[in-house]
Motif scaffolding. Sequence first.
Motif, PDB file in Angstrom:
ATOM      1  N   GLU A  23      31.109 -14.187  -6.558  1.00 29.87           N
ATOM      2  CA  GLU A  23      32.212 -13.612  -5.800  1.00 29.87           C
ATOM      3  C   GLU A  23      33.259 -13.006  -6.736  1.00 29.87           C
ATOM      4  O   GLU A  23      33.635 -13.609  -7.733  1.00 29.87           O
ATOM      5  CB  GLU A  23      32.867 -14.687  -4.931  1.00 29.87           C
ATOM      6  CG  GLU A  23      31.967 -15.213  -3.819  1.00 29.87           C
ATOM      7  CD  GLU A  23      31.595 -14.141  -2.813  1.00 29.87           C
ATOM      8  OE1 GLU A  23      32.414 -13.209  -2.635  1.00 29.87           O
ATOM      9  OE2 GLU A  23      30.514 -14.207  -2.232  1.00 29.87           O
ATOM     10  N   ASP A  39      27.231  -3.635  -1.933  1.00 28.78           N
ATOM     11  CA  ASP A  39      26.929  -3.536  -0.502  1.00 28.78           C
ATOM     12  C   ASP A  39      25.427  -3.566  -0.245  1.00 28.78           C
ATOM     13  O   ASP A  39      24.954  -4.202   0.699  1.00 28.78           O
ATOM     14  CB  ASP A  39      27.539  -2.251   0.052  1.00 28.78           C
ATOM     15  CG  ASP A  39      27.244  -2.064   1.537  1.00 28.78           C
ATOM     16  OD1 ASP A  39      27.758  -2.865   2.349  1.00 28.78           O
ATOM     17  OD2 ASP A  39      26.488  -1.123   1.871  1.00 28.78           O
ATOM     18  N   ASN A  45      21.651 -11.869  -8.106  1.00 31.92           N
ATOM     19  CA  ASN A  45      22.714 -12.723  -7.589  1.00 31.92           C
ATOM     20  C   ASN A  45      24.057 -12.276  -8.129  1.00 31.92           C
ATOM     21  O   ASN A  45      24.218 -12.097  -9.323  1.00 31.92           O
ATOM     22  CB  ASN A  45      22.479 -14.185  -7.992  1.00 31.92           C
ATOM     23  CG  ASN A  45      21.215 -14.743  -7.374  1.00 31.92           C
ATOM     24  OD1 ASN A  45      20.986 -14.552  -6.196  1.00 31.92           O
ATOM     25  ND2 ASN A  45      20.400 -15.394  -8.176  1.00 31.92           N
ATOM     26  N   ARG A  65      16.865  -7.093  -2.553  1.00 38.07           N
ATOM     27  CA  ARG A  65      16.820  -8.361  -3.287  1.00 38.07           C
ATOM     28  C   ARG A  65      15.977  -8.294  -4.546  1.00 38.07           C
ATOM     29  O   ARG A  65      15.886  -9.275  -5.270  1.00 38.07           O
ATOM     30  CB  ARG A  65      16.265  -9.452  -2.376  1.00 38.07           C
ATOM     31  CG  ARG A  65      17.140  -9.720  -1.155  1.00 38.07           C
ATOM     32  CD  ARG A  65      16.593 -10.874  -0.355  1.00 38.07           C
ATOM     33  NE  ARG A  65      15.274 -10.539   0.202  1.00 38.07           N
ATOM     34  CZ  ARG A  65      14.348 -11.423   0.511  1.00 38.07           C
ATOM     35  NH1 ARG A  65      14.562 -12.701   0.268  1.00 38.07           N
ATOM     36  NH2 ARG A  65      13.205 -11.046   1.028  1.00 38.07           N
ATOM     37  N   LYS A  82      24.342  -7.358  -0.843  1.00 39.81           N
ATOM     38  CA  LYS A  82      24.871  -8.376   0.065  1.00 39.81           C
ATOM     39  C   LYS A  82      24.637  -8.064   1.538  1.00 39.81           C
ATOM     40  O   LYS A  82      24.455  -8.975   2.347  1.00 39.81           O
ATOM     41  CB  LYS A  82      26.367  -8.552  -0.190  1.00 39.81           C
ATOM     42  CG  LYS A  82      26.680  -9.224  -1.523  1.00 39.81           C
ATOM     43  CD  LYS A  82      28.160  -9.551  -1.646  1.00 39.81           C
ATOM     44  CE  LYS A  82      28.443 -10.360  -2.903  1.00 39.81           C
ATOM     45  NZ  LYS A  82      29.882 -10.723  -3.014  1.00 39.81           N
ATOM     46  N   ASN A  83      24.653  -6.796   1.893  1.00 46.37           N
ATOM     47  CA  ASN A  83      24.630  -6.444   3.311  1.00 46.37           C
ATOM     48  C   ASN A  83      23.369  -5.719   3.765  1.00 46.37           C
ATOM     49  O   ASN A  83      23.141  -5.600   4.967  1.00 46.37           O
ATOM     50  CB  ASN A  83      25.854  -5.576   3.649  1.00 46.37           C
ATOM     51  CG  ASN A  83      27.157  -6.291   3.315  1.00 46.37           C
ATOM     52  OD1 ASN A  83      27.277  -7.493   3.511  1.00 46.37           O
ATOM     53  ND2 ASN A  83      28.126  -5.539   2.804  1.00 46.37           N
TER      54      ASN A  83
END
Length: 860
Positions: free
Chosen positions: A29, A113, A26, A121, A116-117
């Motif tokens: 931001e 990247d 995780n 995981r 998140k994209n």
Amino acid sequence: MHKPRHIKLSAEHTGAVRFLSGLHVNLEEDKPTSWVTLTRTGSFTDPRYGTFAITGAMLLAMVNNFNKGVFGQDVFIDVAHRPNDGAAAKVLKLTVEGERLRAFCEWTPFGVDAIKNKGYRYLSLEYHESWKDNEKGADHGCVMLGAGLCVRPVIKRLDPVQLSVSDEDGIAVLLHPSLQTTLLQELDTMHKDALAKLKAKLEAKKLAAPVIAALMEAAEKSVIHLSDASQAQTLLDSFEQSGIKLAEEIGDKVVTLSINAPAPAAAAPGLTQEAVIALMAEQNQLAATTAKQLAEKKAANVKLLADTIGAATGFDDVMKKSLTDTVSDLITADMTEENVRRLADLQIKNGNELVVARQLTALGYPGAVGNVHITVDSSNQVKSLQAQVDKRLGFEGMDDAQRYVNTGGQLQRANKELADKVLAQFDAIHGARLAAEHKQLAAGTGSVSDVSVPAIFERTVIREALYSIIGLQFVDVGTAGFSATLQLPYSYRDTSAAGRGNTRSYEAQGIRRSGIIQTFEETRPIPQKLSFRVSDELRLLAANGQLSDFDIVIENMRNATRIIAEDTEKLIFDEVLNSNDEYGAISVAAEALTGVNGTNAVFVLANFPVVRPRKVFDLKGAQQGATLNPIVVMYAGSAKSEFDGSGTQPAGTYYVLDYNLGEIRFVSEAGAPVLPANATAITVAYSKATNALRFDTDLGSLAAPAKWDDFLYRFGLRKDVIESQRYFSANYSLMSGTVRTMIEQASQFGANNKRNGTDLSADGNLGKIKDVPGFKSSAPGLMMGDQRLVIGQRANTRFRMLKPWAMEELENARDSGGNFTGQKEAYGTQFIALLTPALLKGATTSVALYSSSARVNRAS
């Protein structure tokens, strides 16, 4: 001939293991760092590799090796174990929290990247259970090599622990049980979602319910074999196309279908859902059995710990319980009996130290814990004990001029500072012995034990040896903990930065930096060991007073003091000269000797002084690394070794080299001269010293005062080399008494011709040359002899005391046949470190004194 080897200089390591963790990564931001969990402790099995275990000890070893930089490079997280694609994150910290291995990582845009994209995981830890570096071959134990971001692996068999993803690089990949459960749930969800979408599409085509049911049943049986989403979707798409064709042909009519839909050829072989459920039940039962066995094993280990500590003597029940309870939580099921006993022995040792602390508290040392640290400045008891021994050894009331004769009749500051540090080091180790000796000797001088040497005697040896060493004034002194290797820090001036004349800059111009660079060099301990032996008869006569004013141990202590001091002095002076010659040394290819005519026995080399070879040894005496400035002597086509005088060398011919004068001769293994036959081919490969001025002592047409006035002029030129060219300060010079006497003949020392900065001291000995204080070397057998003089800046060579002098217990002596001899023997040890860092060797220069008329090929 060796079989050709295929060597890949990449991150591939035989024996590496990857452990796939199911805990998600995780990222907050706008934050480039985060803590992640890499793995946890546990035991796992695989049919091909047997049992795999990740223990708490392994996690701690990974953290310890990470903190020490054992891997030799930064540790990174990549994507899918493809390091050549770039780093996803750099591991900044590694720690163990409970049963988990946690990493604090700094993420790259590439890694962010991927998370998140691109759906990465999971984290897959890569480690080696017994990693060896490829330079020294040292085994460092469990080492973390890296980690990789992963998506769901391609599961071939749904075993509780599964080697997965890809086996192309030969690295085992272990699947965490919790992750395996998660993946099964995800697989089931993926199948249900895909089948639901297919059913909706079939119903949209207005097919009859029985037709849809037949298609769905066939589709469900086929898709269960697939764990890859793309393969599953391809299969279900084919069922959708079949439904479209049926809709076009029969519409909503009810027909009976017979569908044969085998698993697609591209599908990976696998187990049915029922088989997976059965395997899961079997695994759960196995896990319960294993848990019970582990609990029983842990309980047995805890009992073994308690029993071992309980068997120790000298502790009451309360202390035994406390010693056991303190570490019982550290006991695990996978610990061997040996490990448990070692832990118990450690606790027993701690308990003994606590008992000693309580006893010392009763002796007047309140608050003592473990080994008591006693210093002369803070302990009147040790002062009193030291005063008794000083009186017995004759130091009390001794005139300073006699006691400190080596250091000009005064105790020098450098000697006192190091002695205080080393004595504190000694007292910290032997505090309990010193306290006990004070009580034993409090009523008088007491007697010497038959089985041990009093610690206060050893303390006195250390003090007097350090007080008398002249060389300590010229080196950087201190103490350090004993270890197999030692990192010595130092700093040096960056000559490429600002110097004189570089401090002026005007508006918008760059300002030069004054550079001091900090670094370190590695060195190894140098052992100093001595033994002595006394007869029982002599010892008894001395104890009964029949040999007045004679104490066996005292005499041996005095002798040990002198020998240890002389050996340390020699090591320091020789290191100063050797490092001087190593600065700017130039290799000389094989040089053929001239004058080999069957008469000459001594031959001169074209260059001198010759740089002495430097070898570094570990504590076992094995050489580490290559020899620096090696010498190769070829005699009639055969390589010859240097004569060492030990009397143990095999029969043969050996060479003896005067390094200062560059003269070589040959001897037998017993040291007898060997005369080379006429025209014998002899070559010598060596390194010549360029950091030395050669001064011919032949008078020629000059009188002695004028000759040595010329020497003083040359001396000044060498001083200028240090100060003007190398940015050091010349503040001492070293020479033998013979060299000093020769220099004193210079007319500039006379009253009528005396010059400022060049004079004699009050006792007529050499004081200063060109404002540089001169000192006489006193230890016997120094490498500089009467041919060398060293000029330099103090405190560049590093001297560290690693273990101060200490004697072992007196033991009964035996002869070569193992029979008692009626004597007692003991030995003592001391370890020091001594090194001149490579970038500080230019802090000295030297003068080589020789006679051109005597330095020729000759018969003797």
